[in-house]
Design an enzyme around this catalytic site. Structure first.
Site, PDB file in Angstrom:
ATOM      1  CG  HIS A   1      -0.255   0.343   2.496  1.00 44.76           C
ATOM      2  ND1 HIS A   1       0.385  -0.614   3.247  1.00 44.76           N
ATOM      3  CD2 HIS A   1      -0.079   1.512   3.161  1.00 44.76           C
ATOM      4  CE1 HIS A   1       0.906  -0.059   4.311  1.00 44.76           C
ATOM      5  NE2 HIS A   1       0.656   1.239   4.297  1.00 44.76           N
TER       6      HIS A   1
HETATM    7  C1  UD1 Z   1      -1.901   5.932   5.374  1.00 43.67           C
HETATM    8  C2  UD1 Z   1      -0.574   6.477   5.889  1.00 43.67           C
HETATM    9  C3  UD1 Z   1       0.482   5.383   5.839  1.00 43.67           C
HETATM   10  C4  UD1 Z   1       0.028   4.139   6.571  1.00 43.67           C
HETATM   11  C5  UD1 Z   1      -1.334   3.697   6.039  1.00 43.67           C
HETATM   12  C6  UD1 Z   1      -1.850   2.562   6.885  1.00 43.67           C
HETATM   13  C7  UD1 Z   1      -0.105   8.861   5.452  1.00 43.67           C
HETATM   14  C8  UD1 Z   1       0.639   9.812   4.607  1.00 43.67           C
HETATM   15  N1  UD1 Z   1      -0.090   7.573   5.043  1.00 43.67           N
HETATM   16  O1  UD1 Z   1      -1.717   5.602   4.015  1.00 43.67           O
HETATM   17  O2  UD1 Z   1       1.662   5.846   6.470  1.00 43.67           O
HETATM   18  O3  UD1 Z   1       0.954   3.115   6.356  1.00 43.67           O
HETATM   19  O4  UD1 Z   1      -2.257   4.794   6.140  1.00 43.67           O
HETATM   20  O5  UD1 Z   1      -2.776   1.783   6.205  1.00 43.67           O
HETATM   21  O6  UD1 Z   1      -0.683   9.236   6.446  1.00 43.67           O
HETATM   22  N2  UD1 Z   1      -9.247   4.735   1.497  1.00 43.67           N
HETATM   23  C9  UD1 Z   1     -10.494   4.149   1.555  1.00 43.67           C
HETATM   24  N3  UD1 Z   1     -10.980   3.844   2.795  1.00 43.67           N
HETATM   25  C10 UD1 Z   1     -10.304   4.063   3.931  1.00 43.67           C
HETATM   26  C11 UD1 Z   1      -9.026   4.649   3.850  1.00 43.67           C
HETATM   27  C12 UD1 Z   1      -8.509   4.976   2.624  1.00 43.67           C
HETATM   28  O7  UD1 Z   1     -11.154   3.939   0.552  1.00 43.67           O
HETATM   29  O8  UD1 Z   1     -10.806   3.748   5.017  1.00 43.67           O
HETATM   30  C13 UD1 Z   1      -8.682   5.080   0.167  1.00 43.67           C
HETATM   31  C14 UD1 Z   1      -9.050   6.488  -0.288  1.00 43.67           C
HETATM   32  O9  UD1 Z   1      -9.171   6.470  -1.673  1.00 43.67           O
HETATM   33  C15 UD1 Z   1      -7.826   7.290   0.091  1.00 43.67           C
HETATM   34  C16 UD1 Z   1      -6.698   6.277  -0.150  1.00 43.67           C
HETATM   35  O10 UD1 Z   1      -7.268   5.024   0.230  1.00 43.67           O
HETATM   36  O11 UD1 Z   1      -7.696   8.440  -0.673  1.00 43.67           O
HETATM   37  C17 UD1 Z   1      -5.449   6.528   0.635  1.00 43.67           C
HETATM   38  O12 UD1 Z   1      -5.738   6.696   2.019  1.00 43.67           O
HETATM   39  P1  UD1 Z   1      -4.794   7.618   2.938  1.00 43.67           P
HETATM   40  O13 UD1 Z   1      -5.278   7.562   4.327  1.00 43.67           O
HETATM   41  O14 UD1 Z   1      -4.633   8.952   2.313  1.00 43.67           O
HETATM   42  O15 UD1 Z   1      -3.389   6.943   2.829  1.00 43.67           O
HETATM   43  P2  UD1 Z   1      -2.958   5.431   3.037  1.00 43.67           P
HETATM   44  O16 UD1 Z   1      -2.406   4.934   1.750  1.00 43.67           O
HETATM   45  O17 UD1 Z   1      -4.041   4.664   3.685  1.00 43.67           O
HETATM   46  N1  UDP Z   2      -3.744  -5.164   9.140  1.00 43.48           N
HETATM   47  C1  UDP Z   2      -4.998  -5.724   9.301  1.00 43.48           C
HETATM   48  N2  UDP Z   2      -5.696  -6.078   8.175  1.00 43.48           N
HETATM   49  C2  UDP Z   2      -5.207  -5.919   6.917  1.00 43.48           C
HETATM   50  C3  UDP Z   2      -3.914  -5.347   6.781  1.00 43.48           C
HETATM   51  C4  UDP Z   2      -3.216  -4.963   7.906  1.00 43.48           C
HETATM   52  O1  UDP Z   2      -5.457  -5.914  10.416  1.00 43.48           O
HETATM   53  O2  UDP Z   2      -5.908  -6.264   5.945  1.00 43.48           O
HETATM   54  C5  UDP Z   2      -2.988  -4.776  10.349  1.00 43.48           C
HETATM   55  C6  UDP Z   2      -1.627  -5.420  10.469  1.00 43.48           C
HETATM   56  O3  UDP Z   2      -1.722  -6.700  11.063  1.00 43.48           O
HETATM   57  C7  UDP Z   2      -0.879  -4.406  11.328  1.00 43.48           C
HETATM   58  C8  UDP Z   2      -1.431  -3.093  10.842  1.00 43.48           C
HETATM   59  O4  UDP Z   2      -2.709  -3.383  10.277  1.00 43.48           O
HETATM   60  O5  UDP Z   2      -1.201  -4.571  12.703  1.00 43.48           O
HETATM   61  C9  UDP Z   2      -0.505  -2.519   9.811  1.00 43.48           C
HETATM   62  O6  UDP Z   2      -1.141  -1.542   9.089  1.00 43.48           O
HETATM   63  P1  UDP Z   2      -0.693  -1.073   7.630  1.00 43.48           P
HETATM   64  O7  UDP Z   2       0.050  -2.137   6.945  1.00 43.48           O
HETATM   65  O8  UDP Z   2      -1.914  -0.539   6.984  1.00 43.48           O
HETATM   66  O9  UDP Z   2       0.232   0.199   7.961  1.00 43.48           O
HETATM   67  P2  UDP Z   2       1.765   0.429   8.302  1.00 43.48           P
HETATM   68  O10 UDP Z   2       2.137  -0.432   9.448  1.00 43.48           O
HETATM   69  O11 UDP Z   2       2.557   0.167   7.065  1.00 43.48           O
HETATM   70  O12 UDP Z   2       1.813   1.881   8.625  1.00 43.48           O
END
Ligand code: UD1
Ligand code: UDP
Length: 351
Positions: free
Chosen positions: A203
């Site tokens: 992601h």
């Molecule tokens: C964010 C964090 C990243 C973290 C990740 C955990 C920042 C810059 N990035 O990235 O560090 O590792 O969360 O998962 O803060 N979306 C949905 N539903 C949701 C959430 C997101 O549809 O509940 C979609 C939307 O299109 C959104 C895109 O995902 O625009 C990206 O979401 P965003 O929270 O901006 O960044 P992440 O890639 O999730």
């Molecule tokens: N996780 C989860 N379901 C998923 C993917 C991740 O419960 O489908 C959990 C994972 O086990 C860990 C946390 O979410 O505890 C990590 O989140 P993510 O990979 O989104 O973010 P990052 O750690 O890279 O910021």
């Protein structure tokens, strides 16, 4: 003591759940959810499974550019700080919600405690790296998960208020692994056998917002001779569709799963291929070999210990490491003894 936990993204719910448990009834706590993650399986499900208190306020910020997200959060958090007047603001990890929480608190001269401080990838093109550096430099208490993180802060001249407390995600994993075994039925639902599949998560914006890199990752995965389970992050779903890329036939894409199902999928996988920070650590803690689809990692100890290797977004490296990387060595307890959150709360209460 009056504390506000600022959370917004999936991994922060896991971290805050452990700190909140340790906090117990030793003061007043409030949960501010920025709404950065908002889908049921990215947010609410975690509150239920981890027994987190319902947020006192949800700013409903959602997606958007970094500036849109962070500025919206900043305003909303600031108003809430004015209303609640907390003694401390606790921020977690390195997302835009972390940065906004730290900045809002700093501007109001409210002390900040940063959980998971001191992590560095030394790659400033990662949005998270900017968030980490700024949040760390604004914090009064910096709770580092590892010695490496303490050392990283020292190099930047940050030594005051720094504590090596261990890793709260390790606390969560130790606490919830047994519960997951009892409650999760994901393995039978998906008809998976222990060691009979590999688990994939991708992601990071650096990987999935870049057509070439995402294409390389998918083509590396396509060459792996094993069923792959891929709980796909919504960002990745969106970008695969936008770039018109094909999902290889050996890849079984499912919606993101809850924490308990994820622990089961991780623990029983032959291999984990990921660009997630948290999942690299979880793979290590569970003794599952990990292939990290990045050029560098903040969790360098997992690589040094021999359980994690880096391939970047390089299809032939992904295939080669899947075939030849089979660690079978000791795993030192580098992320603490499962009581990081207790240590954090004890220190917070003394301040
Ligand atoms: C964010 C964090 C990243 C973290 C990740 C955990 C920042 C810059 N990035 O990235 O560090 O590792 O969360 O998962 O803060 N979306 C949905 N539903 C949701 C959430 C997101 O549809 O509940 C979609 C939307 O299109 C959104 C895109 O995902 O625009 C990206 O979401 P965003 O929270 O901006 O960044 P992440 O890639 O999730
Ligand atoms: N996780 C989860 N379901 C998923 C993917 C991740 O419960 O489908 C959990 C994972 O086990 C860990 C946390 O979410 O505890 C990590 O989140 P993510 O990979 O989104 O973010 P990052 O750690 O890279 O910021």
């Amino acid at each position: 003591m009056k504390t506000i936990h600022v959370v917004g993204a999936r991994p922060q719910f896991v971290k805050a759940a452990m700190v909140s448990r340790a906090f117990g009834d030793q003061g007043e706590e409030y949960f501010l959810h920025t709404g950065q993650h908002y889908s049921e399986n990215m947010s609410q499900l975690f509150f239920v499974e981890l027994n987190l208190p319902k947020p006192d306020i949800n700013l409903g910020i959602g997606g958007g550019s970094h500036a849109e997200q962070t500025s919206g959060m900043l305003l909303g958090i600031d108003r809430y700080l004015e209303q609640v007047q907390p003694d401390w603001v606790i921020v977690y990890g390195d997302t835009n919600s972390t940065l906004a929480g730290a900045l809002a608190a700093a501007k109001r001269e409210i002390p900040i405690a940063h959980v998971e401080a001191g992590l560095r990838s030394y790659n400033r093109s990662m949005p998270e790296e900017i968030n980490r550096v700024i949040s760390d430099h604004l914090s009064a208490l910096l709770f580092c998960p590892t010695d490496q993180a303490v050392g990283n802060l020292k190099k930047e001249g940050v030594v005051e208020g720094v504590h090596q407390a261990g890793d709260v995600m390790a606390d969560a994993l130790f606490m919830f692994t047994e519960i997951a075994k009892q409650k999760s039925s994901i393995l039978s639902t998906l008809d998976l056998k222990t060691g009979g599949y590999a688990l994939v998560t991708v992601h990071r914006s650096g990987n999935v917002d870049d057509r070439e890199k995402l294409g390389q990752i998918l083509s590396g995965l396509a060459q792996i001779d094993m069923p792959l389970i891929f709980p796909m992050h919504p960002r990745t779903q969106k970008m695969i569709a936008e770039f018109g890329l094909d999902v290889p036939a050996n890849l079984r894409v499912i919606e993101p799963v809850g924490y308990l199902d994820m622990l089961m999928l991780e623990a029983n996988a032959d291999c984990i291929l990921t660009d997630s920070g948290g999942i690299q650590k979880e793979a290590y803690l569970l003794g599952v070999r990990c292939i990290t689809l990045r050029e560098e990692t903040e969790w360098v100890e997992t690589v040094t210990a021999g359980w994690n290797c880096l391939t970047g977004a390089n299809s032939s490296a992904i295939k080669a490491r899947f075939d030849d990387f089979h660690p079978n060595i000791e795993r030192p307890q580098i992320y603490g003894d499962g009581h990081a959150a207790d240590k954090i709360i004890n220190i917070l209460l003394q301040n």
